[in-house]
Design a protein around this motif. Structure first.
Motif, PDB file in Angstrom:
ATOM      1  N   VAL A 115       0.832  -1.204   0.000  1.00 27.11           N
ATOM      2  CA  VAL A 115       0.000   0.000   0.000  1.00 27.11           C
ATOM      3  C   VAL A 115       0.868   1.256   0.000  1.00 27.11           C
ATOM      4  CG1 VAL A 115      -1.730   1.321   1.283  1.00 27.11           C
ATOM      5  CG2 VAL A 115      -1.929  -1.165   1.135  1.00 27.11           C
ATOM      6  N   PHE A 116       1.876   1.293   0.850  1.00 24.54           N
ATOM      7  CA  PHE A 116       2.698   2.496   0.962  1.00 24.54           C
ATOM      8  C   PHE A 116       3.512   2.753  -0.309  1.00 24.54           C
ATOM      9  CE2 PHE A 116       2.780   1.788   5.829  1.00 24.54           C
ATOM     10  CZ  PHE A 116       1.612   2.524   5.968  1.00 24.54           C
ATOM     11  N   CYS A 117       4.055   1.696  -0.913  1.00 30.23           N
ATOM     12  CA  CYS A 117       4.811   1.875  -2.164  1.00 30.23           C
ATOM     13  C   CYS A 117       3.892   2.339  -3.284  1.00 30.23           C
ATOM     14  CB  CYS A 117       5.519   0.578  -2.549  1.00 30.23           C
ATOM     15  SG  CYS A 117       6.932   0.165  -1.505  1.00 30.23           S
ATOM     16  N   THR A 118       2.713   1.749  -3.354  1.00 28.63           N
ATOM     17  CA  THR A 118       1.741   2.157  -4.368  1.00 28.63           C
ATOM     18  C   THR A 118       1.319   3.605  -4.150  1.00 28.63           C
ATOM     19  OG1 THR A 118       0.954  -0.132  -4.548  1.00 28.63           O
ATOM     20  CG2 THR A 118      -0.519   1.608  -5.364  1.00 28.63           C
ATOM     21  N   GLN A 119       1.058   3.958  -2.917  1.00 25.85           N
ATOM     22  CA  GLN A 119       0.670   5.329  -2.579  1.00 25.85           C
ATOM     23  C   GLN A 119       1.748   6.328  -3.003  1.00 25.85           C
ATOM     24  OE1 GLN A 119       0.612   6.401   1.651  1.00 25.85           O
ATOM     25  NE2 GLN A 119      -1.451   7.245   1.349  1.00 25.85           N
ATOM     26  N   ALA A 120       3.008   5.926  -2.886  1.00 26.68           N
ATOM     27  CA  ALA A 120       4.108   6.832  -3.205  1.00 26.68           C
ATOM     28  C   ALA A 120       4.257   7.086  -4.703  1.00 26.68           C
ATOM     29  CB  ALA A 120       5.413   6.261  -2.644  1.00 26.68           C
ATOM     30  N   VAL A 121       3.936   6.080  -5.540  1.00 27.52           N
ATOM     31  CA  VAL A 121       4.119   6.272  -6.991  1.00 27.52           C
ATOM     32  C   VAL A 121       2.874   6.800  -7.685  1.00 27.52           C
ATOM     33  CG1 VAL A 121       5.855   4.433  -7.049  1.00 27.52           C
ATOM     34  CG2 VAL A 121       3.485   3.904  -7.678  1.00 27.52           C
ATOM     35  N   LEU A 122       1.705   6.630  -7.081  1.00 29.38           N
ATOM     36  CA  LEU A 122       0.462   7.013  -7.755  1.00 29.38           C
ATOM     37  C   LEU A 122       0.419   8.472  -8.202  1.00 29.38           C
ATOM     38  CD1 LEU A 122      -2.377   5.073  -5.886  1.00 29.38           C
ATOM     39  CD2 LEU A 122      -1.818   4.931  -8.323  1.00 29.38           C
ATOM     40  N   PRO A 123       0.828   9.437  -7.382  1.00 32.79           N
ATOM     41  CA  PRO A 123       0.755  10.832  -7.852  1.00 32.79           C
ATOM     42  C   PRO A 123       1.547  11.076  -9.129  1.00 32.79           C
ATOM     43  CG  PRO A 123       1.188  10.753  -5.501  1.00 32.79           C
ATOM     44  CD  PRO A 123       1.336   9.350  -6.009  1.00 32.79           C
ATOM     45  N   HIS A 124       2.689  10.422  -9.250  1.00 29.33           N
ATOM     46  CA  HIS A 124       3.547  10.609 -10.420  1.00 29.33           C
ATOM     47  C   HIS A 124       2.953   9.926 -11.648  1.00 29.33           C
ATOM     48  CE1 HIS A 124       6.404  12.213  -7.574  1.00 29.33           C
ATOM     49  NE2 HIS A 124       6.304  11.102  -6.865  1.00 29.33           N
ATOM     50  N   MET A 125       2.418   8.734 -11.468  1.00 26.33           N
ATOM     51  CA  MET A 125       1.778   8.043 -12.587  1.00 26.33           C
ATOM     52  C   MET A 125       0.504   8.769 -13.018  1.00 26.33           C
ATOM     53  SD  MET A 125       2.287   4.000 -11.632  1.00 26.33           S
ATOM     54  CE  MET A 125       3.927   3.248 -11.618  1.00 26.33           C
ATOM     55  N   ARG A 126      -0.235   9.296 -12.068  1.00 30.74           N
ATOM     56  CA  ARG A 126      -1.464  10.030 -12.395  1.00 30.74           C
ATOM     57  C   ARG A 126      -1.133  11.278 -13.213  1.00 30.74           C
ATOM     58  NH1 ARG A 126      -3.129  14.072  -9.506  1.00 30.74           N
ATOM     59  NH2 ARG A 126      -2.133  13.331  -7.594  1.00 30.74           N
ATOM     60  N   LYS A 127      -0.105  12.007 -12.822  1.00 30.15           N
ATOM     61  CA  LYS A 127       0.268  13.232 -13.537  1.00 30.15           C
ATOM     62  C   LYS A 127       0.760  12.930 -14.952  1.00 30.15           C
ATOM     63  CE  LYS A 127       1.406  15.833  -9.354  1.00 30.15           C
ATOM     64  NZ  LYS A 127       2.497  16.375  -8.504  1.00 30.15           N
ATOM     65  N   GLN A 128       1.491  11.818 -15.101  1.00 30.88           N
ATOM     66  CA  GLN A 128       2.005  11.482 -16.437  1.00 30.88           C
ATOM     67  C   GLN A 128       0.992  10.699 -17.273  1.00 30.88           C
ATOM     68  OE1 GLN A 128       5.390   9.494 -14.734  1.00 30.88           O
ATOM     69  NE2 GLN A 128       4.637   7.448 -15.166  1.00 30.88           N
ATOM     70  N   LYS A 129      -0.173  10.395 -16.649  1.00 36.06           N
ATOM     71  CA  LYS A 129      -1.258   9.665 -17.321  1.00 36.06           C
ATOM     72  C   LYS A 129      -0.812   8.316 -17.895  1.00 36.06           C
ATOM     73  CE  LYS A 129      -4.834  12.514 -16.932  1.00 36.06           C
ATOM     74  NZ  LYS A 129      -4.285  13.443 -15.934  1.00 36.06           N
ATOM     75  N   SER A 130       0.067   7.669 -17.159  1.00 36.60           N
ATOM     76  CA  SER A 130       0.495   6.332 -17.562  1.00 36.60           C
ATOM     77  C   SER A 130       1.267   5.684 -16.420  1.00 36.60           C
ATOM     78  CB  SER A 130       1.376   6.368 -18.817  1.00 36.60           C
ATOM     79  OG  SER A 130       2.611   6.991 -18.538  1.00 36.60           O
ATOM     80  N   GLY A 131       1.251   4.361 -16.427  1.00 35.31           N
ATOM     81  CA  GLY A 131       2.009   3.629 -15.422  1.00 35.31           C
ATOM     82  C   GLY A 131       1.526   2.198 -15.315  1.00 35.31           C
ATOM     83  N   ARG A 132       2.347   1.401 -14.660  1.00 30.52           N
ATOM     84  CA  ARG A 132       2.000   0.003 -14.396  1.00 30.52           C
ATOM     85  C   ARG A 132       2.365  -0.316 -12.959  1.00 30.52           C
ATOM     86  NH1 ARG A 132       1.910  -3.884 -19.076  1.00 30.52           N
ATOM     87  NH2 ARG A 132       1.794  -2.571 -20.931  1.00 30.52           N
ATOM     88  N   VAL A 169      -8.541   3.620 -11.357  1.00 31.89           N
ATOM     89  CA  VAL A 169      -7.331   4.309 -11.829  1.00 31.89           C
ATOM     90  C   VAL A 169      -6.913   3.856 -13.224  1.00 31.89           C
ATOM     91  CG1 VAL A 169      -6.490   4.707  -9.479  1.00 31.89           C
ATOM     92  CG2 VAL A 169      -5.668   2.713 -10.761  1.00 31.89           C
ATOM     93  N   SER A 170      -7.296   2.647 -13.608  1.00 29.55           N
ATOM     94  CA  SER A 170      -6.861   2.142 -14.915  1.00 29.55           C
ATOM     95  C   SER A 170      -7.467   2.953 -16.058  1.00 29.55           C
ATOM     96  CB  SER A 170      -7.233   0.664 -15.055  1.00 29.55           C
ATOM     97  OG  SER A 170      -6.536  -0.115 -14.106  1.00 29.55           O
ATOM     98  N   ASP A 171      -8.767   3.153 -16.031  1.00 28.17           N
ATOM     99  CA  ASP A 171      -9.420   3.918 -17.089  1.00 28.17           C
ATOM    100  C   ASP A 171      -9.139   5.413 -16.979  1.00 28.17           C
ATOM    101  OD1 ASP A 171     -10.442   1.679 -18.217  1.00 28.17           O
ATOM    102  OD2 ASP A 171     -12.536   2.041 -17.660  1.00 28.17           O
ATOM    103  N   ALA A 172      -9.195   5.937 -15.768  1.00 27.19           N
ATOM    104  CA  ALA A 172      -9.069   7.383 -15.589  1.00 27.19           C
ATOM    105  C   ALA A 172      -7.658   7.898 -15.866  1.00 27.19           C
ATOM    106  CB  ALA A 172      -9.494   7.771 -14.170  1.00 27.19           C
ATOM    107  N   PHE A 173      -6.646   7.120 -15.476  1.00 25.60           N
ATOM    108  CA  PHE A 173      -5.274   7.626 -15.555  1.00 25.60           C
ATOM    109  C   PHE A 173      -4.325   6.708 -16.331  1.00 25.60           C
ATOM    110  CE2 PHE A 173      -7.102   8.932 -11.375  1.00 25.60           C
ATOM    111  CZ  PHE A 173      -7.316  10.267 -11.700  1.00 25.60           C
ATOM    112  N   ASN A 174      -4.856   5.685 -16.982  1.00 22.87           N
ATOM    113  CA  ASN A 174      -4.041   4.757 -17.772  1.00 22.87           C
ATOM    114  C   ASN A 174      -2.963   4.089 -16.916  1.00 22.87           C
ATOM    115  OD1 ASN A 174      -3.236   3.379 -20.124  1.00 22.87           O
ATOM    116  ND2 ASN A 174      -1.708   4.940 -20.611  1.00 22.87           N
ATOM    117  N   ILE A 175      -3.355   3.733 -15.694  1.00 22.54           N
ATOM    118  CA  ILE A 175      -2.448   3.001 -14.802  1.00 22.54           C
ATOM    119  C   ILE A 175      -2.908   1.545 -14.780  1.00 22.54           C
ATOM    120  CG2 ILE A 175      -1.538   2.797 -12.463  1.00 22.54           C
ATOM    121  CD1 ILE A 175      -2.175   5.798 -12.101  1.00 22.54           C
ATOM    122  N   LYS A 176      -2.106   0.672 -15.374  1.00 19.62           N
ATOM    123  CA  LYS A 176      -2.482  -0.735 -15.508  1.00 19.62           C
ATOM    124  C   LYS A 176      -1.981  -1.530 -14.300  1.00 19.62           C
ATOM    125  CE  LYS A 176      -2.347  -0.193 -20.505  1.00 19.62           C
ATOM    126  NZ  LYS A 176      -1.659  -0.521 -21.768  1.00 19.62           N
TER     127      LYS A 176
END
Length: 286
Positions: A115-132, A169-176
């Protein structure tokens, strides 16, 4: 441009093999571990293969440590393309015999760290509109097993956390998001799990002792009769990680062997890769 990957728990096993395999397949890898004194084997492989891997300190149970590693990558590259939540620890002991400290520890390492690792990367992936986000869970995240209830409980929690997160998050921010679910792995992970069954130097005692003896005998029998099916190597699981990492439409859930697939079949037969359920949840709530 190479995609960069943050992997937790890379000193041994699946994390170690995944770091090497991804780097050999044109990813830039940030290989993290709690104890950098265990980095010698990885350093040697990096040097011998001239691999694009940077080793960082990261303790998944410490939010400051997670933030430091993530900030370092952002300052250096400006983005994080993939997080692989791999760090975890086995634990096999009855609920009665487990101490409060052990219960908190197995939950911290196997669930809160994800949870904590995911929480830490989510803002960056959300801003770049991509991530896995790929999490190495377990068949124990789908099927409860004797003497593994505390470990399974933490892995069930990861499965539920990621399933809920994937619905929006997958549809909204392209985070797979994907969960990779191995069966047994013949690495230090297994040795650690068995080592933590001891209570004051002994294995399960009292009325639990005969049940535990049958449990251990069954494990040993399965290992002896069908090692290749039940117990995979870290390298074998790493190949599944690479496959999921490069898939443009990755499954939400994937088992890593026929044995793991068969073991979970009653839980997964209606929706083997988990995508139908996520689509249904989206349709119901969003």
């Amino acid at each position: 441009m190479k995609k960069n990957v943050l992997i937790t728990g890379t000193s041994t096993g699946v994390g170690f093999e995944s770091a090497l395999l991804l780097a050999r397949n044109n990813y830039k890898v940030y290989a993290t571990m709690r104890n950098l004194k265990k980095a010698d084997a990885l350093k040697q492989c990096i040097q011998e293969g001239d691999l694009d891997i940077e080793i960082l300190s990261l303790d998944v149970t410490q939010r400051d440590s997670i933030a430091s590693a993530v900030n370092h990558i952002i300052e250096k590259d400006g983005r994080i393309d993939m997080l692989i939540n791999n760090a975890g620890a086995g634990f096999a002991k009855t609920t009665e015999q487990a101490s409060e400290e052990e219960i908190r520890w197995v939950t911290e390492v196997n669930y809160h760290g994800v949870v904590f690792c995911t929480q830490a990367v989510l803002p960056h992936m959300r801003k770049q509109k991509s991530g896995r986000i790929i999490s190495i869970t377990s068949v124990g995240g789908l099927v409860g097993q004797p003497f593994n209830e505390l470990y399974c409980g933490a892995k069930f929690a990861v499965e539920g956390f990621m399933e809920a997160l994937a619905t929006y998050v997958s549809d909204a921010f392209n985070i797979k998001i994907s969960n990779i679910e191995p069966g047994g792995i013949s690495t230090e992970f297994m040795a650690s799990a068995i080592g933590k069954t001891a209570v004051n130097g002994e294995f399960a005692t009292g009325e639990y002792a005969p049940i535990f003896e049958r449990y251990m005998a069954g494990n040993q029998k399965r290992a002896g009769e069908s090692t290749e099916q039940v117990y995979q190597t870290g390298a074998e699981v790493a190949r599944v990680v690479l496959q999921v990492a490069g898939n443009d439409a990755p499954p939400f859930r994937i088992r890593t062997s026929k044995w793991a697939e068969d073991f979970c079949r009653l839980k997964t037969m209606a929706d083997p890769d988990g995508t139908r359920l996520i689509d249904q949840i989206r349709a119901s709530f969003l």
